[in-house]
Every structure is written in C-alpha cells, then in structure tokens.
Write a protein that holds these residues in place. Sequence first.
Motif, PDB file in Angstrom:
ATOM      1  N   ILE A 174      -0.319  -1.979  11.021  1.00 64.24           N
ATOM      2  CA  ILE A 174       0.127  -3.335  10.637  1.00 64.24           C
ATOM      3  C   ILE A 174      -1.074  -4.182  10.252  1.00 64.24           C
ATOM      4  CG2 ILE A 174       1.164  -5.464  11.507  1.00 64.24           C
ATOM      5  CD1 ILE A 174       3.124  -3.849  13.032  1.00 64.24           C
ATOM      6  N   ASP A 175      -2.143  -4.046  11.040  1.00 60.12           N
ATOM      7  CA  ASP A 175      -3.365  -4.787  10.768  1.00 60.12           C
ATOM      8  C   ASP A 175      -3.880  -4.478   9.368  1.00 60.12           C
ATOM      9  OD1 ASP A 175      -5.089  -6.609  11.619  1.00 60.12           O
ATOM     10  OD2 ASP A 175      -6.139  -5.353  13.078  1.00 60.12           O
ATOM     11  N   GLN A 176      -3.898  -3.176   9.039  1.00 54.94           N
ATOM     12  CA  GLN A 176      -4.405  -2.754   7.732  1.00 54.94           C
ATOM     13  C   GLN A 176      -3.508  -3.274   6.611  1.00 54.94           C
ATOM     14  OE1 GLN A 176      -6.961  -1.356   6.504  1.00 54.94           O
ATOM     15  NE2 GLN A 176      -6.269  -0.618   4.498  1.00 54.94           N
ATOM     16  N   LEU A 177      -2.178  -3.279   6.841  1.00 53.86           N
ATOM     17  CA  LEU A 177      -1.269  -3.740   5.794  1.00 53.86           C
ATOM     18  C   LEU A 177      -1.441  -5.227   5.543  1.00 53.86           C
ATOM     19  CD1 LEU A 177       2.046  -1.829   6.557  1.00 53.86           C
ATOM     20  CD2 LEU A 177       0.699  -1.668   4.497  1.00 53.86           C
ATOM     21  N   ILE A 178      -1.629  -5.986   6.645  1.00 55.24           N
ATOM     22  CA  ILE A 178      -1.707  -7.439   6.470  1.00 55.24           C
ATOM     23  C   ILE A 178      -3.052  -7.847   5.886  1.00 55.24           C
ATOM     24  CG2 ILE A 178      -1.777  -9.626   7.727  1.00 55.24           C
ATOM     25  CD1 ILE A 178       0.303  -8.440   9.603  1.00 55.24           C
TER      26      ILE A 178
ATOM     27  N   ASP B 245      -5.574   3.810   3.232  1.00 59.57           N
ATOM     28  CA  ASP B 245      -5.300   2.628   2.424  1.00 59.57           C
ATOM     29  C   ASP B 245      -3.915   2.118   2.798  1.00 59.57           C
ATOM     30  OD1 ASP B 245      -3.718   4.494   1.321  1.00 59.57           O
ATOM     31  OD2 ASP B 245      -4.631   4.485  -0.657  1.00 59.57           O
ATOM     32  N   ASN B 246      -3.393   1.187   2.010  1.00 59.73           N
ATOM     33  CA  ASN B 246      -2.130   0.567   2.424  1.00 59.73           C
ATOM     34  C   ASN B 246      -0.974   1.548   2.416  1.00 59.73           C
ATOM     35  OD1 ASN B 246      -3.323  -1.803   2.884  1.00 59.73           O
ATOM     36  ND2 ASN B 246      -2.556  -2.855   1.070  1.00 59.73           N
ATOM     37  N   VAL B 247      -0.956   2.449   1.423  1.00 58.79           N
ATOM     38  CA  VAL B 247       0.145   3.413   1.355  1.00 58.79           C
ATOM     39  C   VAL B 247       0.103   4.321   2.587  1.00 58.79           C
ATOM     40  CG1 VAL B 247       1.228   5.200  -0.022  1.00 58.79           C
ATOM     41  CG2 VAL B 247       0.034   3.346  -1.138  1.00 58.79           C
ATOM     42  N   SER B 248      -1.118   4.832   2.890  1.00 56.83           N
ATOM     43  CA  SER B 248      -1.247   5.683   4.071  1.00 56.83           C
ATOM     44  C   SER B 248      -0.815   4.932   5.310  1.00 56.83           C
ATOM     45  CB  SER B 248      -2.689   6.118   4.264  1.00 56.83           C
ATOM     46  OG  SER B 248      -3.179   6.666   3.101  1.00 56.83           O
ATOM     47  N   SER B 249      -1.272   3.682   5.438  1.00 51.88           N
ATOM     48  CA  SER B 249      -0.993   3.006   6.694  1.00 51.88           C
ATOM     49  C   SER B 249       0.480   2.661   6.809  1.00 51.88           C
ATOM     50  CB  SER B 249      -1.864   1.778   6.874  1.00 51.88           C
ATOM     51  OG  SER B 249      -1.744   0.948   5.792  1.00 51.88           O
ATOM     52  N   PHE B 250       1.179   2.505   5.664  1.00 51.48           N
ATOM     53  CA  PHE B 250       2.628   2.307   5.752  1.00 51.48           C
ATOM     54  C   PHE B 250       3.302   3.536   6.352  1.00 51.48           C
ATOM     55  CE2 PHE B 250       6.714   3.133   3.509  1.00 51.48           C
ATOM     56  CZ  PHE B 250       7.475   2.246   4.245  1.00 51.48           C
ATOM     57  N   PHE B 251       2.870   4.730   5.887  1.00 54.93           N
ATOM     58  CA  PHE B 251       3.491   5.950   6.428  1.00 54.93           C
ATOM     59  C   PHE B 251       3.080   6.175   7.882  1.00 54.93           C
ATOM     60  CE2 PHE B 251       6.034   7.902   3.201  1.00 54.93           C
ATOM     61  CZ  PHE B 251       5.626   7.276   2.047  1.00 54.93           C
TER      62      PHE B 251
ATOM     63  N   PHE C 238       9.561  -7.850   7.470  1.00 54.93           N
ATOM     64  CA  PHE C 238       9.368  -6.409   7.256  1.00 54.93           C
ATOM     65  C   PHE C 238       9.198  -6.113   5.771  1.00 54.93           C
ATOM     66  CE2 PHE C 238      11.504  -6.850  11.286  1.00 54.93           C
ATOM     67  CZ  PHE C 238      10.755  -6.024  12.092  1.00 54.93           C
ATOM     68  N   ILE C 239      10.000  -6.830   4.945  1.00 57.90           N
ATOM     69  CA  ILE C 239       9.858  -6.615   3.508  1.00 57.90           C
ATOM     70  C   ILE C 239       8.475  -7.051   3.049  1.00 57.90           C
ATOM     71  CG2 ILE C 239      10.699  -7.418   1.271  1.00 57.90           C
ATOM     72  CD1 ILE C 239      13.492  -7.365   2.394  1.00 57.90           C
ATOM     73  N   GLN C 240       8.006  -8.154   3.619  1.00 60.50           N
ATOM     74  CA  GLN C 240       6.645  -8.613   3.285  1.00 60.50           C
ATOM     75  C   GLN C 240       5.618  -7.542   3.615  1.00 60.50           C
ATOM     76  OE1 GLN C 240       5.548 -11.254   1.850  1.00 60.50           O
ATOM     77  NE2 GLN C 240       7.451 -12.416   1.668  1.00 60.50           N
ATOM     78  N   LEU C 241       5.787  -6.954   4.808  1.00 57.67           N
ATOM     79  CA  LEU C 241       4.845  -5.949   5.280  1.00 57.67           C
ATOM     80  C   LEU C 241       4.822  -4.755   4.328  1.00 57.67           C
ATOM     81  CD1 LEU C 241       3.133  -5.723   7.842  1.00 57.67           C
ATOM     82  CD2 LEU C 241       4.946  -4.353   8.835  1.00 57.67           C
ATOM     83  N   ILE C 242       6.016  -4.291   3.954  1.00 57.54           N
ATOM     84  CA  ILE C 242       6.100  -3.092   3.118  1.00 57.54           C
ATOM     85  C   ILE C 242       5.633  -3.397   1.707  1.00 57.54           C
ATOM     86  CG2 ILE C 242       7.727  -1.414   2.165  1.00 57.54           C
ATOM     87  CD1 ILE C 242       9.283  -1.838   4.817  1.00 57.54           C
ATOM     88  N   SER C 243       5.833  -4.657   1.272  1.00 59.77           N
ATOM     89  CA  SER C 243       5.432  -4.980  -0.092  1.00 59.77           C
ATOM     90  C   SER C 243       3.926  -4.849  -0.276  1.00 59.77           C
ATOM     91  CB  SER C 243       5.888  -6.379  -0.457  1.00 59.77           C
ATOM     92  OG  SER C 243       5.118  -7.320   0.223  1.00 59.77           O
ATOM     93  N   HIS C 244       3.152  -4.923   0.844  1.00 62.49           N
ATOM     94  CA  HIS C 244       1.711  -4.696   0.703  1.00 62.49           C
ATOM     95  C   HIS C 244       1.433  -3.278   0.241  1.00 62.49           C
ATOM     96  CE1 HIS C 244       0.427  -8.512   2.316  1.00 62.49           C
ATOM     97  NE2 HIS C 244       1.255  -8.360   3.341  1.00 62.49           N
ATOM     98  N   ALA C 245       2.230  -2.333   0.780  1.00 64.40           N
ATOM     99  CA  ALA C 245       2.037  -0.942   0.370  1.00 64.40           C
ATOM    100  C   ALA C 245       2.486  -0.737  -1.066  1.00 64.40           C
ATOM    101  CB  ALA C 245       2.810  -0.005   1.299  1.00 64.40           C
ATOM    102  N   ALA C 246       3.653  -1.338  -1.420  1.00 62.02           N
ATOM    103  CA  ALA C 246       4.162  -1.169  -2.778  1.00 62.02           C
ATOM    104  C   ALA C 246       3.232  -1.827  -3.793  1.00 62.02           C
ATOM    105  CB  ALA C 246       5.563  -1.757  -2.887  1.00 62.02           C
ATOM    106  N   PHE C 247       2.622  -2.947  -3.384  1.00 67.12           N
ATOM    107  CA  PHE C 247       1.725  -3.674  -4.275  1.00 67.12           C
ATOM    108  C   PHE C 247       0.562  -2.798  -4.712  1.00 67.12           C
ATOM    109  CE2 PHE C 247      -2.019  -6.392  -4.836  1.00 67.12           C
ATOM    110  CZ  PHE C 247      -1.591  -7.156  -5.904  1.00 67.12           C
ATOM    111  N   GLU C 248       0.077  -1.984  -3.756  1.00 61.30           N
ATOM    112  CA  GLU C 248      -1.084  -1.151  -4.074  1.00 61.30           C
ATOM    113  C   GLU C 248      -0.771  -0.143  -5.179  1.00 61.30           C
ATOM    114  OE1 GLU C 248      -4.017  -0.250  -0.973  1.00 61.30           O
ATOM    115  OE2 GLU C 248      -3.228   1.765  -1.210  1.00 61.30           O
ATOM    116  N   ILE C 249       0.515   0.253  -5.293  1.00 59.53           N
ATOM    117  CA  ILE C 249       0.865   1.252  -6.302  1.00 59.53           C
ATOM    118  C   ILE C 249       1.193   0.599  -7.634  1.00 59.53           C
ATOM    119  CG2 ILE C 249       2.486   3.087  -6.855  1.00 59.53           C
ATOM    120  CD1 ILE C 249       2.813   3.491  -3.846  1.00 59.53           C
ATOM    121  N   THR C 250       2.055  -0.432  -7.593  1.00 67.05           N
ATOM    122  CA  THR C 250       2.503  -0.998  -8.864  1.00 67.05           C
ATOM    123  C   THR C 250       1.638  -2.155  -9.331  1.00 67.05           C
ATOM    124  OG1 THR C 250       3.999  -2.417  -7.649  1.00 67.05           O
ATOM    125  CG2 THR C 250       4.911  -0.397  -8.504  1.00 67.05           C
TER     126      THR C 250
END
Lengths: 677, 218
Positions: free
Chosen positions: A51-55, A80-86, A496-508
């Motif tokens: 969570i820390d890494q995502l935020i 990175d953010n994608v890894s830390s989401f998983f 939660f959506i905010q949190l996950i959007s950090h991971a999605a942001f890194e890709i798109t």
Amino acid sequence: MTIKYLFQISIGLYVIAGFSAVILSKWHKISNTASNILCMAASVFGIAASIDQLISAQGPVILWKINSSIPLMNFTMTVDNVSSFFILMLSILVFPVSLYSIGYLSHYYGKRNVGLFNTLYSVFILSMILVFTASNTIFFFIAWEIMSVVSYFLVVFESEVEENRRAGTLYIIMTHLGAALMLIGFMIMYSFTNSFALNSDSALIPEFYRNIIFLLLVIGFGTKAGVVPLHIWLPYAHPAAPSNVSALMSGIMIKTAVYGILRFIMIYLGVQNTWWGILILVIGISSALIGVVYAFVENNIKKLLAFSSIENIGIIFIGLGICFIAISTKNETVAALALLASLFHAFNHTIFKGSLFLGAGSIHFSTHTKDMDQLGGLIKKIPIAALFILGGSLSISALVPFNGFIGEWLILQSIFAGIQPGNAGINILFILTVTALALAGALAAGTFIKFFGITFLGLPRSSHASEAQPIPMVMNAASGMLVLLCLVIGIFPAPFIQLISHAAFEITGVSVAVNFKGSFLLTAFPLSVSGNVISPFSSLIIFLLSILAVLLIIRFIGGKYAEKKYGTWDCGFEGLNSRMQYTATGFSKPVKIVFRMLFRPSRDLKITGDDTYHPESMEYIMTTESIFEKYIYDPVLKFTERSSGVIRRKLQTGSIHLYLIYMFAAILAAMLYNRLF
Amino acid sequence: MENYLNLLSHLMLLSSFVLMANKRIRSYIKTFRMQSALIGTTAALIGFESFSSSGRMDVLVVSTVIIALKVIYIPNLLGSTLENIDLKVEKDFFLNIPILVLISCGIVVFSYFSISAVEGINTGIMNVQIVNSISMILMGILFMISRKNAIGQIVGFLVIENGLFVTAMFSTEGMPFIIDMGIFIDIITAVLIMGVMVFKINEKFESADTNKLKNLRG
C-alpha cells in the motif's frame, strides 16, 4: 527507503516460517501454529509495504540484487506499482488463509507431515512474490517453474487418493506445456534484443515476430489462467488440493497469468494490433460463458467454485481485451477505465473466491463430503459458516452492496464507453460482449442459488449432513474477515479504486480515477458516459423503498393475521422427508437441456418390477460428456501416442550399424552445411 | 619437409583404402599397424621440426608413445583376442567391397568439396592433408558400419581416432601434450575393455557378430 525494508521483512518472515515448520515438524500443532502465525505477520508487512508503494509516487524499488560473474546470471528483484498491486492481493489473501490453516490443518495432526505442508505453503507464497518482482525473463521463468512445481506438490498432498494423483499429473503436464511456449517466446525476445532484461528495447523486434511472441505468451499464460479451451486441468486440480491451497491457487495463482500479460505484453511489447485485443476479448467471453455453464451443472462444491474461477478469469480477460482494443484505437480514457475495471475485478475475485473456497473447505471439514447431493440443511448445524458463504455468494453474484457488483459494473461501463460511432465491427463485438456478460451474470447468480440452496437449506440428504461437526472459531473468523472486506469495498469503493488506479496509471499513463464522481457513503459513481448512467446509489434506495412499500401494502390489505404452524406440502402423508426436495442434479437440469451442445446429456431410466405404475425400484442415470476433452484433447493425445510409437520403432531398432549410420549422416550433413552456408 | 608430410598423408589415406578392401581379420590388424606406423613417423617428423626450431620436446614424446601403443601394444592385444575367435574371414557384408571402395572415393571427393574452401586451417594452397585426414575419419565410420565382426568395430574405432589425431597434428602441430596423453589413456582402456567384451560376447553367443546384438533397446 522504509518500503524496501518492509518488503524485505515480509519476505524474510516467509522464509523463517518455512524453516520453522520443518524444524518443529515433530510437534504438529506447534509447528502449524508457529509457521502460520509467522505467515500472517509476513502478510501484514506485505500489505503495509505494497500500500505504501502504491500511494507514494516514487519509482520502482530494488529489493535485492545478485550479481555474479557467470554470464546472464544477474538477478534483480524490483517492485513497481504493478508488482506491488499483485503483492497486495497476495498478502490480503494470505492473512486469512493462514489464520484458517491453524484450524483447518488440525485434521492432519498425527496423520500427515504438517511441517512439510507448511514449508511448501510458504515456498509457494514466496515463489509468487518472486514471480511478481522478477526483473528479467530468466529469473521470472525460474520463479514461475518453482511456483508450478510447488503447487503440484500441494495438489497431490493427499496422494493416496487416485483422483488427486491424476489431477496432479494433468496439472503439471498442462502447466509445463504453457511454460514451454512461454520459454520459446522469451527466447525469440532474446534473439532480437540480446538482453533478458524486462526494460530492454522491444522496438528491435520485427512486427511479425511480435505477433508470434504475443500468441505464444497468450497460450502460455492462458494455460495458467485456465481460459477456455486450456482450462481442463483447473476443475480437477483445484478440488484435489486442500482447501487453503485451493483458495490461494484460485485466488491469486491464476492471476499470475494476468500479471504476465500485463508485464510482458502490455508493458514490454506494447499493444499494436487491434486483433490482439479481439483475440483476448473472445477468449474472455468464451471462458466466462462456458465456465459459468459448467459451474451451474456441477454437483461437487469445490469443482463448482473452480468452474466459477474460469468464469471470473474470463471476465478479467474481457476487461483486458477491451483495454487492448482501446489502446490500439488510441482511446486512452477507455483503455485506462477498462484496465482499472479489470484489475479491480481481479482484486475482488481474490477476496470473494478466497472466502468461498475457505467456506467450501469448512463444509468439507465439517461433513467430510464435497457432494451437494449428500448435503442439505446445514444452515441449522453451522449457521456462522452459512452466513459467510451467503455473503461470498452474494458478492460473486455481483449483487449490491458487495464488491463483486462494483467490478462488473465498471467493466460494463468501460464497454459502453468503448462504443463510439464509426467503428461498426468493434461496436457489434462490444454489444455482444455486454450480452454475454449479462448472461454470465445471470447464470452465476443461478449457480450460487444452487450452491447455497442445496447445501444449506431444506433437510439433510445423508448422514454426512445430519451429523455435521462444529467448525473451529479461527476458520469461521478467516472467511468472515474476507466477507467483511467484500462488504467494506462494496460500500466504500472509492479509496480502493484510487489505490488500484496507481497500478493502472503506470501501464496506461492516464488516470481516470480523478474523474470518478465519488460519493463516499454508498458507491462511487463511475464515469458519466454519453448520458446513460444508472446510479447504484439511487437504485439501492429505490430497492429499499419498494420493499418498504410492499410490506406496507400487505399490512394494509391483509390486516391482522394469526399465525398457525403446519407442514405445507406433505399432502396429508406422514411428513416431509429429504427425498421430496430438489436434488442438485434436478435443479440444474434445465440448463443442461438448454446448453445441450456443451454437455451432450444422455438419460437412462431403469424400472424393476412388473407394474410400470407401482415399480419396485427406479433408477435414473444421467450422464454428460465433456466435449473439450473428447473432441480436442483426446484426438491430440491419441495421435501423439500413435505417431511417437511408430517413430520409436522405426528409429530405435537396436542395431549398432543403424546408429552408426545416423552419426555418419549427421557428420556429412554438417560438412555440407559448412560448404554451402 | 612439406613434401614428406604430403607423401605420408597420402600414404595414410591409401592405407585406409587398403583397410576398406580387406576381408581377413588378421589383415585388418596388420593394416592398422601399418597406418599407425605412418602416423608415428609423421609425428616424429613434426616433432624433430619443432624441436630444432623452438626446442619443444612434447611432440617427440607423443610420437614415441604412438609407436609403443598403436604399432606394438594394441595390435598385439587384438591379435591375441583373435586367437580365441573362430571367425578368421568376414563373409557377409551389408555392401560388397567394390561398392564400399567406390563410396570411399566419394567420401574423399566430398571432404575435398567441403573442407578445401576453409581458410586458415593449413598454410598450403589446398588443404590436402586436412582433406585426407578427415576422409580417414569418415572412412573409419564407414568401416564400422560395413563390418559385422566385433574386432572390425574396434579397428574402425581406432582408425577414427587415428584420423582425429592426424587432423589435429596437421592443423596445429598436435593438441596440448596433456590432452594427447589423456586420449591415449582413454584408448588403452577402451581397447582393453572391448577386447574383454569381444571375448565374452563370443563365449555367450558363440559368435562375434554385432549384428546379432539387437535386444538392447528402449
């Protein structure tokens, strides 16, 4: 800096948990409790770190670096953010599953090596962390193989059952088939870029080979994800494994495939062709529909959940497919929304499928059977477990106010957003996708009505159900924790959506989360797409109001009524018994008839006795055949077996002279090659 | 010097042809002894050359070992094995001898076709020595393929080894000393074991025909 230490502590604790299980393996109870508590502690650190890494907006964190003088043997673990989401999904699931194991594994005490089980369990978790953090393809492949092999050992842990061994063999063959194709893809990557690193330049790979790599990786990862038609191992392997392992396998292991697709295809290769997205979308649609239809007719509770996993991975793939299509048609907002929706659904599926598998494990623990036709009336015996399974079922059926709804709702929103004027073919595909999703949703709801209704309601169908054992507190607490999380995410989805959007942001590279008109109290408003918005908030209010209205009307019309208790449907005979209720087979029969094409059902009614109207006994047998195994896998298997037999007899005759001729021919061929090329 | 080496190389090739045309098992061994003597001479020539130019002793040592091993010891060993076997003349071939000699001619042409274009192996204009020695290797394999008798197999194996040794000798003045010695020890053990095995096979099957050993397969 602290994030790095948190991750390292988490990994270190998993390692200690694995070792402590072995060291204490003489004392089963102590070993089990100690290693699972260590895993729980590790998962808490994992949750905090990810969570820390995502935020935090910082870039990738390097956890470990192993440099050696051997060429190509430099390993780095990067988060990175994608890894830390998983890793977040993994850790959130590991905490309750480990808690559950403390109670669940008690039936192994004195019979099996619990220490070995817990070591494998810790290594399994560690290998998934390695998969998520590996930063070159060799390291990734090694971690992937460790994960496959360790999960195979866990699947065949109860190895004295013939069925489990067969399931394990099928699983390891399928998973290695996928891994082999993946490896070919990685080698093609290397042959053009001369580097195994994941951040190397994929622009060096020609167009044609990119398509080939894409196909190889989709088949390779698709095998692990269990998409149709590569799914055949999944309904055997997940039920064969002990329930805490099935929760991990279904909850997170099949999502390593989603991670692989994100990491290798979206981030590394980049999406170029529209047909890539269409392929993934079609795979997703067929998995969702076929998975749920098979789930509906299944009578084994764990197999039913396994088929439902196929359905959900299909829904995740639908989201990915839309994202791919949107990227290739340069529609960044839709791509970001679809990816976010797909990741969010993956996150939700981890939680509710985890809770359902834990619940199924509790049922098995309590009744020693997985067959629904042996169960029934369990709600009176194990009411707490029943409540939590009801919660999980509501969530997976995508009902408000649970989290399953939000994920599927976002995916539907992204499909609607993707329908734009001018692209007829894709628009038709999207509309069909919506229809397929709606059908899958309805069938999923039916599946879980069957799951809950047959298992928990009515009267017990056998002594298994009527003599159900009580379930330990920790097991109920574990599945309750997950159901509570489902409810919390369903009611307060915005953070939660905010949190996950950090991971999605890194890709798109596009953030859609800021556009969400979030109401913090009930459910977040998704994007307002061309004016067609159904507000979950107001629909819930309308739902509650209409129930209130119905109750009031009944009250007004009916007036006062007296209560009188008697058996309703026994027609004056000696009372209701369990043979008068729906069986699980009977409940699913309409679906079997409608989807005749998939099941090819055949019936056989045997009547003994002279009189047809008053027979001595009747036996009704209904059989179905699995078309994928019969028409795809069996022919391939037979062909391979036959042709390899022929080749072996022709090539390997036992004659020394023939073997010498092979050598001679090989040398001559090499010499010819030397001259000509 | 160059001329002598060329002559020796051609003579070695000729000895391979002679071997290919042989029918009597005792003359297999004699021809092998002759070929090994030619190789020993070649090694001695190159050894003197390198001793006089750079003071290196190793090729000379290798040549003495070759003469001791391949000219004297191994042929004697094979001869004593032959004493125990009834079969003295090879009777049935997979292909008859004229065709085998024609195939051998084809092999030489093919090696010439394949190897002569390679640059930097030898200093000459045509790498004729290399072509000859590689033909020797291939003819060794062909010899093993065409003979059914177990001693024929051993001789074929030794001819392959001879060819390899000569190839190394002509292209780089021999492999490093320690490797050459290692290979010789390998050969002694291999021939010893094979000699014992031929004896055992003959005892067990009442024949030394390898074509009858077909039971061992997967």
